[in-house]
Design a protein around this motif. Structure first.
Motif: not given
Length: 144
Positions: A13-27
């Motif tokens: 769950x923490x990993x998935x949230x981190x990846x979602x943050x990464x995707x949003x930050x990347x943009x």
């Protein structure tokens, strides 16, 4: 409850949230010309500088092998300067260039946009932040 079911894993769950943050930050960070790890370096330097590479690594929980390439790219982009510490030749100091300092103004709205994207209230976010801090401290201690 199946202890080995993926959806029951807190780490996932923490990993998935981190990846979602990464995707949003990347943009969001594309317009600043930064990657997420570079943004983290800039956040620390906007808060306090100059810092030694060691101090920067401690703040970001990164080793010098990971941090050095990040700093090289930020230096090539004209955002930071690195120089030997006159007081200790073994230490390298990192400081913002004028362009790196000016980038802070353009980055100012980003945290608010990111928090808004969570769909959580300020209270929920504060509670989550505190819980993640406790979790990180506990896991760090357990890993020792």
């Amino acid at each position: 409850m199946n202890a080995l079911h993926l959806d029951n894993q807190l780490c996932f769950a923490v990993h998935a949230a981190s990846r979602a943050f990464d995707a949003l930050y990347r943009r969001q960070l594309t317009e600043l010309g930064l990657t997420y790890p570079q943004y983290l370096v800039m956040l620390v330097l906007w808060e306090r500088e100059p810092l030694s590479v060691k101090e920067l690594g401690t703040a970001l929980r990164l080793d010098s092998g990971t941090l050095s390439p990040l700093l090289k790219r930020l230096e090539a982009a004209g955002l930071v300067d690195r120089e030997r510490d006159p007081a200790d030749e073994r230490s390298v100091l990192v400081r913002l260039t004028p362009e790196g300092a000016r980038l802070r103004e353009r980055a100012e709205p980003l945290p608010g946009r990111m928090l808004e994207s969570t769909g959580m209230s300020p209270g929920e976010l504060a509670d989550l932040h505190a819980a993640l801090g406790r979790l990180t401290r506990s896991l760090t201690e357990a890993a020792r």
